[in-house]
Write a protein that holds these residues in place. Structure first.
Motif, short mmCIF file in Angstrom:
data_model
loop_
_atom_site.label_atom_id
_atom_site.label_comp_id
_atom_site.label_asym_id
_atom_site.label_seq_id
_atom_site.Cartn_x
_atom_site.Cartn_y
_atom_site.Cartn_z
N TYR A 30 59.95 91.87 8.51
CA TYR A 30 61.26 92.52 8.57
C TYR A 30 61.14 93.88 7.89
O TYR A 30 60.53 93.97 6.81
CB TYR A 30 62.31 91.67 7.84
N LYS A 39 59.54 92.67 4.41
CA LYS A 39 59.26 91.27 4.10
C LYS A 39 58.43 90.65 5.21
O LYS A 39 58.85 90.63 6.38
CB LYS A 39 60.59 90.52 3.94
N ALA A 41 57.68 87.68 6.86
CA ALA A 41 58.26 86.33 6.90
C ALA A 41 57.33 85.34 7.58
O ALA A 41 57.31 84.16 7.24
CB ALA A 41 59.61 86.36 7.62
N PRO A 60 60.30 74.68 2.51
CA PRO A 60 61.35 75.06 1.56
C PRO A 60 62.14 76.26 2.05
O PRO A 60 61.74 76.92 3.02
CB PRO A 60 60.57 75.40 0.28
N ASN A 61 63.24 76.55 1.42
CA ASN A 61 64.04 77.72 1.77
C ASN A 61 63.19 78.97 1.74
O ASN A 61 62.38 79.16 0.84
CB ASN A 61 65.15 77.91 0.73
N GLY A 62 63.39 79.81 2.75
CA GLY A 62 62.66 81.08 2.78
C GLY A 62 61.25 80.96 3.33
O GLY A 62 60.48 81.92 3.34
N ALA A 63 60.88 79.77 3.82
CA ALA A 63 59.52 79.55 4.31
C ALA A 63 59.24 80.29 5.61
O ALA A 63 58.10 80.66 5.90
CB ALA A 63 59.28 78.06 4.51
N GLY A 64 60.29 80.52 6.42
CA GLY A 64 60.08 81.21 7.69
C GLY A 64 60.54 80.40 8.90
O GLY A 64 60.33 80.80 10.05
N LYS A 65 61.20 79.27 8.68
CA LYS A 65 61.61 78.38 9.78
C LYS A 65 62.59 79.07 10.73
O LYS A 65 62.41 79.06 11.94
CB LYS A 65 62.24 77.09 9.24
N SER A 66 63.64 79.68 10.16
CA SER A 66 64.64 80.32 11.02
C SER A 66 64.04 81.48 11.78
O SER A 66 64.36 81.70 12.96
CB SER A 66 65.81 80.84 10.19
N THR A 67 63.17 82.22 11.12
CA THR A 67 62.52 83.35 11.79
C THR A 67 61.76 82.86 13.02
O THR A 67 61.89 83.42 14.11
CB THR A 67 61.57 84.07 10.80
P1 ADP Z 1 63.85 79.59 6.26
O1 ADP Z 1 64.57 79.44 7.54
O2 ADP Z 1 62.61 78.74 6.19
O3 ADP Z 1 64.72 79.39 5.06
P2 ADP Z 1 63.75 82.42 6.93
O4 ADP Z 1 63.01 82.55 8.21
O5 ADP Z 1 65.23 82.50 6.97
O6 ADP Z 1 63.28 81.10 6.17
O7 ADP Z 1 63.25 83.55 5.92
C1 ADP Z 1 61.89 83.86 5.69
C2 ADP Z 1 61.80 85.08 4.77
O8 ADP Z 1 62.24 86.25 5.49
C3 ADP Z 1 62.68 84.99 3.54
O9 ADP Z 1 62.02 85.60 2.46
C4 ADP Z 1 63.92 85.78 3.93
O10 ADP Z 1 64.52 86.35 2.79
C5 ADP Z 1 63.34 86.84 4.84
N1 ADP Z 1 64.30 87.28 5.87
C6 ADP Z 1 64.91 86.48 6.79
N2 ADP Z 1 65.70 87.22 7.61
C7 ADP Z 1 65.59 88.50 7.19
C8 ADP Z 1 66.15 89.75 7.63
N3 ADP Z 1 66.98 89.80 8.66
N4 ADP Z 1 65.80 90.87 6.96
C9 ADP Z 1 64.95 90.82 5.92
N5 ADP Z 1 64.36 89.69 5.46
C10 ADP Z 1 64.68 88.54 6.08
#
Ligand code: ADP
Length: 327
Positions: A30, A39, A41, A60-67
């Protein structure tokens, strides 16, 4: 999405791959802002999801799942690497790739203006499913919502709203369904209902990928599990192999007489007395033999009434794999 006339039929003309999802070397950085640095991700993710599986994506939270999910759903652009859905590359064949996947979001954002049936029809229109091919009522029926077809959405219970989200993700009959934290914040009864729903979809041939915080949920439902940690896939394998691979076991020893203190068993294992009065000894099978533990127990003058082993579970695996998490 498509403009209305000819909906791509991913299921009928399945892409040429053994995998429901095939991800290779996937990276996402990102862009930074004035206040925050860029970042990374996803740091080069490889992931193969077998067709027909119920696949758990844990981390865990912030691992990259949503990305990862958002890249597959076409909502976030990847930085590097390749990804295919049902054999369709998201760059070379984006339309078929998108037609092959349905994503059930975490948030319940109810459409207050439309009934469930209308909502499904609109969604089908967005996906370009021709009227003659729409199966809105059939989908509502499949999810136990047929008698709510014409109800006000705001009158539906929390569980029904969640099922409606699943229904919406199914309007274009995708062979792959992603559920993002399907049971976050719901009570136990509702969780069980969602589990049954997931198993039913699986029985109907849908490949299900779910992210979850609840390890119990993954243990109960998933046949294959990947753990993502700090932008990397640290493991991805059949659930039973994953649990079996953990070099950690536990022995439960019920003594003839209640124990007052934990006996000294040496450095290689940890022991504690629990509320049920039994002694629990954890050990690494690669380092310690059960016979040695029993000899030490004997030497401590403890008479054993009963003895059994306790299998490791997913929680043990997760703790070991994500130790040192920053999330
Ligand atoms: P999870 O779904 O596992 O909690 P995310 O994919 O949401 O993880 O996030 C992975 C990393 O990328 C985290 O450090 C988060 O802060 C960062 N991140 C997610 N979305 C964005 C964004 N739009 N801009 C900047 N950083 C992001």
């Amino acid at each position: 999405m498509a403009d209305g006339q000819d909906a791509p039929k991913a299921q009928a003309s399945a892409g040429n791959s053994d995998w429901a999802i095939e991800v290779r070397g996937l990276k996402k950085t990102y862009a930074g802002t004035k206040k925050s640095p860029p970042k990374e991700a996803l740091k080069g993710v490889d992931l193969l999801v077998p067709r027909g599986s119920i696949f758990g994506l844990l981390g865990p939270n912030g691992a990259g799942k949503s990305t990862l999910i958002n890249i597959l759903a076409g909502l976030v652009n990847k930085t590097e690497g390749t990804a295919s859905i049902w054999g369709f590359d998201i760059d070379k064949n984006p339309r078929m790739a998108r037609a092959s996947i349905g994503v059930v979001p975490q948030e319940i954002s109810a459409d207050v203006f439309f009934t469930p049936l209308e909502g499904l029809e609109i969604q089908a229109g967005l996906y370009g499913v021709p009227k003659a091919e729409r199966r809105s009522m059939e989908i509502l029926k499949r999810l136990g919502l047929e008698d709510k077809a014409d109800a006000y959405v705001r009158m539906l219970s929390g569980g029904m709203k969640r099922r409606l989200l699943v229904a919406k993700a199914m309007v274009h009959s995708p062979p792959v369904l992603i559920l993002d934290e399907p049971t976050a914040g719901v009570d136990i009864e509702l969780r069980k209902q969602m589990w049954e729903q997931v198993l039913e979809l699986h029985e109907q041939g849908v490949t299900v990928i779910l992210t979850t915080h609840y390890l119990e949920e993954a243990q109960e439902l998933c046949d294959t599990i990947a753990i993502i940690h700090q932008g990397n896939v640290v493991t991805s394998q059949p659930k039973h192999e994953l649990i079996a691979s953990l070099d950690q076991k536990m022995l439960m020893i019920v003594p003839e007489e209640p124990l007052e203190t934990v006996p000294a068993l040496g450095d290689l294992c940890g022991a504690e007395i629990r509320e049920d009065g039994a002694l629990y000894v954890s050990y690494k099978p690669s380092q310690t033999r059960v016979a040695d533990i029993l000899n030490a127990i004997n030497a401590a003058g403890i008479h054993v009434k009963d003895l059994s082993t306790v299998e490791a579970d997913l929680e043990d695996v997760f703790m070991q794999m994500t130790y040192g998490s920053d999330g």
